[in-house]
Design an enzyme around this catalytic site. Structure first.
Site, PDB file in Angstrom:
ATOM      1  CE  LYS A 210      -3.403  -2.785  -0.004  1.00  0.00           C
ATOM      2  NZ  LYS A 210      -3.931  -3.161  -1.327  1.00  0.00           N
TER       3      LYS A 210
ATOM      4  CE  LYS B  91      -6.068   2.181   5.714  1.00  0.00           C
ATOM      5  NZ  LYS B  91      -6.471   2.532   4.342  1.00  0.00           N
TER       6      LYS B  91
ATOM      7  N   GLY C 297      -8.465  -6.244   2.889  1.00  0.00           N
ATOM      8  CA  GLY C 297      -9.651  -6.972   3.328  1.00  0.00           C
ATOM      9  C   GLY C 297     -10.042  -6.698   4.769  1.00  0.00           C
TER      10      GLY C 297
ATOM     11  CG  HIS D 113     -15.324   2.776   0.001  1.00  0.00           C
ATOM     12  ND1 HIS D 113     -14.286   2.105   0.598  1.00  0.00           N
ATOM     13  CD2 HIS D 113     -15.413   2.274  -1.250  1.00  0.00           C
ATOM     14  CE1 HIS D 113     -13.772   1.242  -0.269  1.00  0.00           C
ATOM     15  NE2 HIS D 113     -14.455   1.315  -1.394  1.00  0.00           N
TER      16      HIS D 113
ATOM     17  CG  ASN E  87      -9.578  -3.703  -4.286  1.00  0.00           C
ATOM     18  OD1 ASN E  87      -8.774  -4.015  -3.432  1.00  0.00           O
ATOM     19  ND2 ASN E  87     -10.669  -3.004  -4.017  1.00  0.00           N
TER      20      ASN E  87
ATOM     21  NE  ARG F  44      -9.643  -8.229  -4.349  1.00  0.00           N
ATOM     22  CZ  ARG F  44     -10.615  -7.465  -3.865  1.00  0.00           C
ATOM     23  NH1 ARG F  44     -11.769  -7.394  -4.505  1.00  0.00           N
ATOM     24  NH2 ARG F  44     -10.469  -6.756  -2.753  1.00  0.00           N
TER      25      ARG F  44
ATOM     26  CB  VAL G  91     -17.895  -8.757  -3.502  1.00  0.00           C
ATOM     27  CG1 VAL G  91     -19.293  -9.187  -3.084  1.00  0.00           C
ATOM     28  CG2 VAL G  91     -16.840  -9.607  -2.803  1.00  0.00           C
TER      29      VAL G  91
ATOM     30  NE  ARG H 291     -20.084  -7.236  -0.346  1.00  0.00           N
ATOM     31  CZ  ARG H 291     -18.752  -7.175  -0.272  1.00  0.00           C
ATOM     32  NH1 ARG H 291     -18.111  -7.938   0.594  1.00  0.00           N
ATOM     33  NH2 ARG H 291     -18.076  -6.355  -1.052  1.00  0.00           N
TER      34      ARG H 291
END
Lengths: 455, 139, 455, 139
Positions: free
Chosen positions: C116, C158, C164, C208, C290, C292, C295, C338
């Protein structure tokens, strides 16, 4: 504003209408027969009323009980769905006489379009091309024979009050005309209490194209483009799609414009469909008008994004159309398979029983309109359509591929069904190219039967 | 019948795929049953009714609404009710009214008997086939 | 052209990827652990291979077995899904070393963005605004304290290799900084085998916002607009939507452009997401990337119609992007819930067991991505997300209404779940107005807990 | 009616496809019933394996693949197979190879015994935990 709506229907269309009402903040009242106590529409509605015995005529066609239920529940509107009382003008008039809103067109239009000869005349006068044939009821067998000869065989002989695939005969020659005429006349009398017959030229390799219409009570009429419903077994649609792959932009424009003209000619004020036949030279002819929501409306919803059922409710509620013709665009392609509890290996014999296991497909571009759940018992009294599976894609081929894998995922155990039949169809080259006509399904079923031992 | 055997029977039943079990011999009778659970929520609403019918059946026969409409115990708001619980009634006697489409339909007794219960509520809707009045037949 | 793809994942995302492959004519190989023998993804794939014991590290993280399975089955590509090996650059490199296609970005980008601190530096250099904070690892507790004081509390500490929702601490003052620093450093070492820490200013009332990126191996990068993922419990997203209701056209344009700049700066060549924080003055800051599929990708698919998974596969297959920026339009609004097997009344305690009854909602504008079926046994070894329910509408409010009635129809019996929680949320006025921030979910959960006795 | 017989009855019932069972003689009466198994189709694929294990267990122990890879019965195409059915083997003896990531992994016997069956197929993939070789242990 409609506050509470009674849905005078059952099955997936009742579920569909309940969902639309919920989205609009309208309370819902389901009706059910003693055989439908645990049906899905009963469980999803805010209230439910048992209106009679299992047999439709005692329950879903029991006008007195349905109106009593609506009044006693304080409903202010009734949606008839399709089938049952949807195109019964007397019912619509009674609903209105009770001070309720009938969610459908004015009863006079139902009457006018219900009589197919009057419908043909009206359209003829409005300049909408109609299929060559009678403009008034055939007076006698002799007159009919003459007419048939002048149109030229094959012809199709129909009951003026018919519909839904009933009261229809295909006639090949003089002899079969003479044989069929009186039989069909008696049948028409029995079924529809009206023995008027008329004839139309029969187009063997034709496309069944229909145009979805939205209209309001202020004279606005728009179309949501066309559907291709040529996949029919014994005049019953099985697989539908939108738009029609075959049409050029020009023909699409013309047929949709003809549909708007037709709807305006009868001062149409609700959601409806104008059905056309299109011959091999891409000439199209008015066939009939359906003055109700149709089974296959979701394919149009998929490609236009327009919620047809909500518009139908709004129009009945005296609201103006909220969209204009220029707002309606075709986006990709959609296909619908009617999932029926019929055994395609056994001449589509209806099957009833308990759904031991139910698993619906999901994911992107898949829509399910269904009245099923695991453990549901399909009663033997009603239509065999259990669910509708609709898929879409950027292209027609993508919609077909999506349909294939959705069908692979779909499990309905406990009753015979046509999932496999639909799956096989999605690989048939005539279907895949989209160049099939109303003749195709019958040939394809025959072919499958012959290949059955090797399947 | 000792507790040990009973324990064993329970164990066997629990392990098995059976949903019902009955055993009867000279000395005793055992019955075990379990509900088949998977769609409980969906069908559960109909269950209380079934139980109710089973309990009440021995006491008489329910008069059920032959049509959908508004239930009335009396011919007009100021009149006396047609019947009351405990009252003896004769075959053909009017038990109540159901109003449908502005027509008052008289519901009549189909036997001599005694009124055991009135489930219909004055001025409220009754569904088709809804139990409205319980009559114990006189024999 | 990819012919056969092994999906190195499980659950609904494995199902999602299998569906995309089927549509593209790509054969699929599922992998599964001994606990997942009857999982849905195993049943839908063309082939399946058991790759190890129930524990993820023995199966879904078992690189050797997964690669052996891919090679033995003749797969030519591997899709990692999300979680598990999705952002493991060594795995990606091994896949490529085996002569297979890794369906994801170049391993170097995974590495770069996985750290990061490096990600922050890269973005800073590219001119993308980053959250005020460290530009390199904090060398000592003393240096960290100074930095924290100069940024101003509250700050967020962090792990550089974290993600995650793990390896994160909120710091209120000097004292809590001194308490947390060494603990978190140890935690980072344990979890990620890298004890580098950095800090960022903490924005309490922030949104966000993340932007979906599509890129190919030929330098083309486009965005599919933004998602609002501010509904988070303990840094875990629960409800997502697209687009973000709050943004003006101008800010939307700027944030999406910044995302494209960010992706181009790292020569991104696949599907990915740039996450931003936006403060109360609508200033936005790069948070992380991210590398990838995510979700929440379906909400973007719902409003743009673009199939993100198919694009990801195509890009990995060295195909050029088939759409241009100007082809991408926002159409309505979409929301995703979700559905997790956690008990919201009991601090979201995970629940496992048999799904005795499963019934998914259906109808217009409803999409289900699920790995459930009636009778499925949820194993205790994996993530608690069971399904995703996505609804859309012309307007945000219509999407919310559709979500309400879909949640009413949704039945998952046998395990505790958050269906009711989602349903209640759809009526919360802060949610309905769309003016909620990352703080909101925690407050709302607390409020529900307090009101619990009266619910 | 003794528990032993009852046990046997339950066993027979569970194994059978019957959904109802009734037995009555002079001394006792038994009744068993089960609901239809609703998700048969979905889980059925796992059943043959279970049955298989039950049948084969008495005859020996399956060596299961400890990793995913390609199964080989011999060290190279021209070599003799490591083992054949009927052969006696010693603990620690190589039974077969599983190739994974270009590494040949020797699978060794963990007891003395006799080879009863070889289920792995030369050159084909074996899954994790797949039964490959059946060994009857020597005692």
């Amino acid at each position: 504003m409609i506050q509470k709506c009674l849905i005078a229907n059952r099955g997936e269309i009742a579920v569909r209408i309940i969902r639309a009402c919920k989205d609009m903040g309208i309370k819902t009242v389901a009706i059910y027969s003693t055989a439908d106590k645990s049906a899905l529409h009963v469980q999803l509605a805010d209230e439910s009323v048992c209106v009679g015995e299992a047999n439709s005529k005692d329950s879903y066609l029991n006008i007195n009980n349905i109106l009593s239920a609506a009044l006693a529940c304080g409903a202010d509107a009734i949606h008839p769905g399709f089938g049952f009382l949807a195109e019964n003008a007397s019912f619509a008039r009674l609903v209105i006489a009770c001070g309720l809103i009938f969610i459908g067109p004015h009863p006079d239009v139902i009457d006018l379009m219900g009589n197919k000869i009057n419908a043909r005349n009206t359209m003829h006068k409005a300049g909408v091309p109609i299929i060559p044939g009678s403009l008034e009821p055939i007076k006698s067998i002799e007159e009919g024979l003459k007419q048939a000869q002048s149109i030229g065989y094959p012809i199709i002989l129909k009951a003026a009050a018919g519909g839904g695939g009933k009261g229809i005969r295909m006639i090949e020659d003089d002899e079969s005309f003479l044989q069929a005429f009186n039989v069909l006349r008696q049948e028409a009398k029995n079924y529809f209490n009206d023995d008027s017959l008329y004839m139309e030229k029969l187009f063997v390799n034709a496309k069944h194209i229909e145009v979805q219409i939205l209209a309001d009570q202020f004279g606005h009429v728009i179309h949501l483009f066309e559907r291709d419903c040529s996949f029919q077994r014994r005049h019953q649609k099985m697989i539908e799609e939108a738009p029609c792959h075959w049409l050029t932009q020009e023909i699409r424009q013309n047929i949709c414009q003809a549909a708007v003209t037709a709807a305006k000619a009868v001062k149409y004020d609700s959601v409806g469909t104008i059905e056309f036949l299109m011959d091999e030279e891409s000439k199209f002819y008015f066939m009939e008008m359906n003055t109700r929501i149709q089974v296959e409306h979701p394919v149009t919803e998929m490609i236009t994004g327009v919620d047809i059922v909500k518009h139908m409710i709004r129009s009945a509620d005296k609201q103006k159309l909220s969209i204009k013709q220029k707002d309606v665009k075709i986006n990709g392609h959609a296909i619908e398979c009617r999932i029926i509890s019929e055994d395609y290996r056994n001449d589509f014999k209806p099957s009833v029983g308990r759904i031991n296991f139910y698993h619906a497909p999901g994911g992107k571009d898949v829509r399910i309109d269904s009245a099923l759940y695991s453990g549901y018992e399909i009663p033997p009294f009603y239509d065999s359509m259990m669910a509708k599976l609709i898929t879409s894609g950027n292209t027609r081929l993508n919609a077909i591929k999506r349909m294939r894998s959705a069908l692979e995922e779909f499990i309905v155990e406990g009753v015979e069904n046509n999932l496999e039949f639909c799956y096989l169809t999605m690989f048939n080259s005539n279907f895949v190219t989209g160049r099939y006509t109303t003749q195709f399904a019958n040939d394809w079923i025959k072919e499958l039967k012959e290949r059955e031992p090797t399947l | 019948m000792d507790i040990k055997s009973l324990e064993k029977i329970f164990e066997l039943f629990n392990k098995s795929q059976a949903t019902e079990f009955e055993l009867e011999d000279e000395n005793f009778k055992v019955k075990l049953k379990r509900e088949y659970e998977f769609n409980q929520s969906v069908v559960s609403e109909t269950k209380p009714r079934v139980v109710h019918e089973e309990i009440s059946k021995p006491n008489g026969n329910w008069v059920k609404a032959p049509l959908v409409g508004t239930f009335y115990t009396k011919s007009n708001p100021d009149a006396k009710p047609y019947i009351s619980v405990g009252q003896s009634i004769k075959k053909g006697q009017v038990l109540c009214l159901i109003e449908a489409m502005k027509v008052m339909n008289e519901i009549k007794a189909d036997c001599n008997g005694v009124v055991k219960e009135i489930k219909g509520i004055d001025g409220k809707m009754v569904e088709f086939n809804q139990e409205i009045i319980l009559i114990e037949e006189e024999v």
